[in-house]
Every structure is written in structure tokens, then in C-alpha cells.
Design a protein around this motif. Structure first.
Motif, PDB file in Angstrom:
ATOM      1  N   ASP A  27       0.810  -1.216   0.000  1.00 43.15           N
ATOM      2  CA  ASP A  27       0.000   0.000   0.000  1.00 43.15           C
ATOM      3  C   ASP A  27       0.844   1.267   0.000  1.00 43.15           C
ATOM      4  O   ASP A  27       0.312   2.374   0.087  1.00 43.15           O
ATOM      5  CB  ASP A  27      -0.929   0.015   1.219  1.00 43.15           C
ATOM      6  CG  ASP A  27      -1.913  -1.144   1.199  1.00 43.15           C
ATOM      7  OD1 ASP A  27      -2.387  -1.504   0.095  1.00 43.15           O
ATOM      8  OD2 ASP A  27      -2.212  -1.691   2.278  1.00 43.15           O
ATOM      9  N   GLY A  28       2.167   1.128  -0.055  1.00 44.34           N
ATOM     10  CA  GLY A  28       3.059   2.279  -0.050  1.00 44.34           C
ATOM     11  C   GLY A  28       3.354   2.836   1.327  1.00 44.34           C
ATOM     12  O   GLY A  28       3.922   3.916   1.455  1.00 44.34           O
ATOM     13  N   GLN A  29       2.975   2.107   2.357  1.00 42.95           N
ATOM     14  CA  GLN A  29       3.210   2.538   3.740  1.00 42.95           C
ATOM     15  C   GLN A  29       4.569   2.037   4.228  1.00 42.95           C
ATOM     16  O   GLN A  29       4.991   0.925   3.886  1.00 42.95           O
ATOM     17  CB  GLN A  29       2.106   1.990   4.668  1.00 42.95           C
ATOM     18  CG  GLN A  29       0.715   2.451   4.300  1.00 42.95           C
ATOM     19  CD  GLN A  29       0.551   3.942   4.472  1.00 42.95           C
ATOM     20  OE1 GLN A  29       0.968   4.516   5.471  1.00 42.95           O
ATOM     21  NE2 GLN A  29      -0.051   4.589   3.484  1.00 42.95           N
ATOM     22  N   HIS A  30       5.238   2.848   5.032  1.00 46.37           N
ATOM     23  CA  HIS A  30       6.506   2.430   5.641  1.00 46.37           C
ATOM     24  C   HIS A  30       6.210   1.457   6.768  1.00 46.37           C
ATOM     25  O   HIS A  30       5.346   1.707   7.597  1.00 46.37           O
ATOM     26  CB  HIS A  30       7.266   3.636   6.206  1.00 46.37           C
ATOM     27  CG  HIS A  30       7.824   4.513   5.150  1.00 46.37           C
ATOM     28  ND1 HIS A  30       7.484   5.831   5.018  1.00 46.37           N
ATOM     29  CD2 HIS A  30       8.691   4.259   4.144  1.00 46.37           C
ATOM     30  CE1 HIS A  30       8.129   6.359   4.002  1.00 46.37           C
ATOM     31  NE2 HIS A  30       8.863   5.415   3.446  1.00 46.37           N
ATOM     32  N   VAL A  31       6.951   0.356   6.787  1.00 46.41           N
ATOM     33  CA  VAL A  31       6.779  -0.670   7.802  1.00 46.41           C
ATOM     34  C   VAL A  31       8.144  -0.939   8.422  1.00 46.41           C
ATOM     35  O   VAL A  31       9.102  -1.274   7.721  1.00 46.41           O
ATOM     36  CB  VAL A  31       6.209  -1.973   7.194  1.00 46.41           C
ATOM     37  CG1 VAL A  31       6.069  -3.045   8.249  1.00 46.41           C
ATOM     38  CG2 VAL A  31       4.887  -1.701   6.496  1.00 46.41           C
ATOM     39  N   SER A  32       8.236  -0.784   9.741  1.00 48.19           N
ATOM     40  CA  SER A  32       9.487  -1.067  10.448  1.00 48.19           C
ATOM     41  C   SER A  32       9.634  -2.572  10.622  1.00 48.19           C
ATOM     42  O   SER A  32       8.685  -3.260  10.960  1.00 48.19           O
ATOM     43  CB  SER A  32       9.483  -0.408  11.828  1.00 48.19           C
ATOM     44  OG  SER A  32       9.418   0.984  11.690  1.00 48.19           O
ATOM     45  N   LYS A  33      10.830  -3.059  10.387  1.00 47.40           N
ATOM     46  CA  LYS A  33      11.129  -4.484  10.542  1.00 47.40           C
ATOM     47  C   LYS A  33      12.294  -4.631  11.504  1.00 47.40           C
ATOM     48  O   LYS A  33      13.210  -3.813  11.536  1.00 47.40           O
ATOM     49  CB  LYS A  33      11.522  -5.124   9.210  1.00 47.40           C
ATOM     50  CG  LYS A  33      10.473  -5.054   8.143  1.00 47.40           C
ATOM     51  CD  LYS A  33       9.455  -6.126   8.332  1.00 47.40           C
ATOM     52  CE  LYS A  33       8.471  -6.098   7.169  1.00 47.40           C
ATOM     53  NZ  LYS A  33       7.612  -7.234   7.149  1.00 47.40           N
ATOM     54  N   GLN A  34      12.254  -5.687  12.302  1.00 48.00           N
ATOM     55  CA  GLN A  34      13.346  -6.013  13.216  1.00 48.00           C
ATOM     56  C   GLN A  34      13.776  -7.443  12.921  1.00 48.00           C
ATOM     57  O   GLN A  34      12.955  -8.348  12.882  1.00 48.00           O
ATOM     58  CB  GLN A  34      12.879  -5.909  14.654  1.00 48.00           C
ATOM     59  CG  GLN A  34      13.926  -6.349  15.652  1.00 48.00           C
ATOM     60  CD  GLN A  34      13.430  -6.240  17.084  1.00 48.00           C
ATOM     61  OE1 GLN A  34      12.672  -5.353  17.416  1.00 48.00           O
ATOM     62  NE2 GLN A  34      13.849  -7.163  17.911  1.00 48.00           N
ATOM     63  N   GLU A  35      15.065  -7.637  12.697  1.00 44.32           N
ATOM     64  CA  GLU A  35      15.609  -8.962  12.421  1.00 44.32           C
ATOM     65  C   GLU A  35      16.649  -9.298  13.485  1.00 44.32           C
ATOM     66  O   GLU A  35      17.612  -8.566  13.675  1.00 44.32           O
ATOM     67  CB  GLU A  35      16.256  -8.985  11.037  1.00 44.32           C
ATOM     68  CG  GLU A  35      16.931 -10.282  10.709  1.00 44.32           C
ATOM     69  CD  GLU A  35      17.742 -10.217   9.426  1.00 44.32           C
ATOM     70  OE1 GLU A  35      18.331 -11.254   9.071  1.00 44.32           O
ATOM     71  OE2 GLU A  35      17.816  -9.152   8.793  1.00 44.32           O
ATOM     72  N   ASN A  36      16.440 -10.398  14.191  1.00 44.92           N
ATOM     73  CA  ASN A  36      17.424 -10.898  15.156  1.00 44.92           C
ATOM     74  C   ASN A  36      18.263 -11.958  14.443  1.00 44.92           C
ATOM     75  O   ASN A  36      17.718 -12.800  13.731  1.00 44.92           O
ATOM     76  CB  ASN A  36      16.743 -11.506  16.363  1.00 44.92           C
ATOM     77  CG  ASN A  36      15.969 -10.486  17.161  1.00 44.92           C
ATOM     78  OD1 ASN A  36      16.036  -9.293  16.885  1.00 44.92           O
ATOM     79  ND2 ASN A  36      15.240 -10.927  18.141  1.00 44.92           N
ATOM     80  N   TYR A  37      19.578 -11.892  14.630  1.00 47.59           N
ATOM     81  CA  TYR A  37      20.447 -12.862  13.978  1.00 47.59           C
ATOM     82  C   TYR A  37      21.684 -13.089  14.834  1.00 47.59           C
ATOM     83  O   TYR A  37      22.004 -12.301  15.713  1.00 47.59           O
ATOM     84  CB  TYR A  37      20.833 -12.384  12.576  1.00 47.59           C
ATOM     85  CG  TYR A  37      21.646 -11.102  12.559  1.00 47.59           C
ATOM     86  CD1 TYR A  37      23.026 -11.144  12.420  1.00 47.59           C
ATOM     87  CD2 TYR A  37      21.037  -9.859  12.701  1.00 47.59           C
ATOM     88  CE1 TYR A  37      23.771  -9.970  12.402  1.00 47.59           C
ATOM     89  CE2 TYR A  37      21.769  -8.691  12.681  1.00 47.59           C
ATOM     90  CZ  TYR A  37      23.132  -8.757  12.531  1.00 47.59           C
ATOM     91  OH  TYR A  37      23.869  -7.604  12.532  1.00 47.59           O
TER      92      TYR A  37
END
Length: 51
Positions: A27-37
């Protein structure tokens, strides 16, 4: 000096790290992502011990 178990990774040679990114959804919205590694320990260089 004698070798000692790394205090940050407890001799496991890796530490958990977090990476944060921002993506754009359908939808063109900014989405924050968190990746644990897991990554080699920065303190001992992945050796599991320090001098």
C-alpha cells in the motif's frame, strides 16, 4: 596473560544482534522491521576466549 572465556559471548563464539530496517508495503506505507540474527562476537572476534 592467560586465556579466559569471553565475558560477552560466554565462550559460545557468537552473539545475538538486531538489525532494524524500514520497508514499503504493497500500500506504499513504511513498515518497520526487526531482524534478530547470530553473528561472530565482536569482543573476542568469534574465538570464544580473550587474553
Amino acid at each position: 596473560m592467560s586465556e579466559q572465556v569471553c565475558p560477552r559471548c560466554a565462550g559460545q563464539r557468537v552473539t545475538e544482534k538486531v538489525r532494524y530496517t524500514v520497508e514499503i508495503d504493497a500500500d506504499g506505507q513504511h513498515v518497520s522491521k526487526q531482524e534478530n540474527y547470530l553473528s561472530p562476537c565482536d569482543h573476542c572476534g568469534g574465538r570464544g576466549w580473550v587474553s
